[in-house]
Enzyme design. Structure first.
Site, PDB file in Angstrom:
ATOM      1  N   CYS A  80       0.831  -1.199   0.000  1.00  0.00           N
ATOM      2  CA  CYS A  80       0.000   0.000   0.000  1.00  0.00           C
ATOM      3  C   CYS A  80       0.871   1.256   0.000  1.00  0.00           C
ATOM      4  O   CYS A  80       1.473   1.599   1.018  1.00  0.00           O
ATOM      5  CB  CYS A  80      -0.929  -0.020   1.219  1.00  0.00           C
ATOM      6  SG  CYS A  80      -1.856   1.502   1.480  1.00  0.00           S
ATOM      7  N   CYS A  83      -0.097   3.978   2.493  1.00  0.00           N
ATOM      8  CA  CYS A  83       0.302   3.589   3.849  1.00  0.00           C
ATOM      9  C   CYS A  83       1.733   4.013   4.132  1.00  0.00           C
ATOM     10  O   CYS A  83       2.066   4.429   5.255  1.00  0.00           O
ATOM     11  CB  CYS A  83       0.176   2.080   4.030  1.00  0.00           C
ATOM     12  SG  CYS A  83      -1.493   1.422   3.853  1.00  0.00           S
TER      13      CYS A  83
END
Length: 324
Positions: A80, A83
């Site tokens: 991700c 993230c």
């Protein structure tokens, strides 16, 4: 990114904290018991303010710890990209807040059960646990000023409602609010802060204009681009009748305006794939100016979610197939 709680308004909903006084009492009893057993009152190191948590250690590392200090949970994954932008900010703030909260990092790929229990639909997603009570904070990308505002609300709730004043930290870390050298304000900080305040107040038109003012002088400002995309989306759906919009979208598959409004509503509701799929299907069915209008709206929604989100990457490929 899940476009949920994008304005950060009301992310710590005091009315949603059930049985607050009972939880506060339990927290106080837990701290008193720890003190009697010699486990309370000790200082922790700054390194212990950021921990990796799995399903096996969740009860002790999160639930039990939340009776002493708010625990902020960062749901993330190695693949991700958003993230990787958010997590370092949260880790730095955990140290800066000097024991006012602990950051628990949970890898969703290795802890699917926890992800399901919290109802996580997209990452990054940030929750908090206070005296055993779970609170959703926000999902997706957010400006640091917005994150700070959320954390400030959280620690205030933890102290006022649950009596949690945080942990004592060893070393030289300074508490939030301590005197420290101020960094010079950036040229657009005031405008960006005004935009955030407008979002929090529900003045989406004002937020749109504030972000446009930044971009007029600095077209490459990433924070303003993301904020503008979000503010424009919220401004478009403000005042819509969701039931009527969904009815029109279902009954009029060939109506471009109905499908665009339906996609906006889908995205605000967190149904990212539905929003993208609706517009890609509409691209396949249309031509000329109608097709171009749908394509442009889809590109705007990509900006809201984030270019690195896997759902955006997949939707871009599907859009290319639909166009060519």
């Amino acid at each position: 990114m899940q476009p949920r709680n994008m304005s950060m308004s009301g992310v710590v909903d005091l009315a949603a904290v059930k049985a607050a006084q009972e939880a506060k009492s339990k927290a106080e009893q837990s701290r008193a018991e720890a003190a009697r057993q010699g486990g309370g009152g000790g200082a922790v190191t700054p390194a212990s303010l950021v921990i990796d948590v799995d399903e096996a250690g969740f009860e002790q590392d999160v639930l039990q710890r939340s009776t002493e200090v708010p625990v902020v949970i960062d749901f993330w994954a190695e693949w991700c990209e958003p993230c990787k932008q958010l997590s370092p900010v949260l880790e730095r703030l955990a140290v800066e807040y000097n024991g006012r909260f602990v950051l628990a990092k949970i890898d969703v790929d290795a802890n699917q059960m926890l992800m399901q229990q919290f109802g996580v639909q997209g990452i990054p997603a940030v929750f908090a646990v206070v005296a055993g009570q779970a609170l959703p904070l926000f999902q997706g990308a957010a400006a640091e000023a917005q994150i700070r505002g959320t954390l400030d609300q959280l620690v205030q709730v933890a102290e006022q409602r649950f009596g949690l004043t945080g942990l004592t930290v060893e070393g030289d870390a300074e508490p939030v609010g301590a005197t420290e050298p101020e960094m010079p304000a950036g040229p657009y900080d005031a405008l960006l802060e005004a935009a955030v305040q407008a979002l929090d107040a529900g003045d989406f038109g004002g937020a749109v204009q504030a972000y446009k003012n930044v971009l007029a002088d600095d077209p490459g400002n990433t924070e303003a681009k993301l904020g503008l995309a979000q503010a424009e989306l919220l401004h478009r759906v403000q005042g819509l009748d969701p039931q009527q919009v969904r009815k029109d979208a279902a009954e009029k598959p060939g109506d471009v305006r109905a499908q665009i409004a339906g996609a906006d509503l889908d995205l605000v509701g967190g149904h990212v794939e539905d929003a993208f799929g609706r517009l890609i299907d509409t691209v396949r069915r249309t031509a000329g100016d109608d097709r171009d209008a749908v394509r442009l709206r889809l590109l705007e929604l990509f900006e809201v979610v984030g270019a690195d989100d896997p759902r955006v990457v997949a939707a871009r490929r599907a859009l290319a197939r639909a166009l060519f």
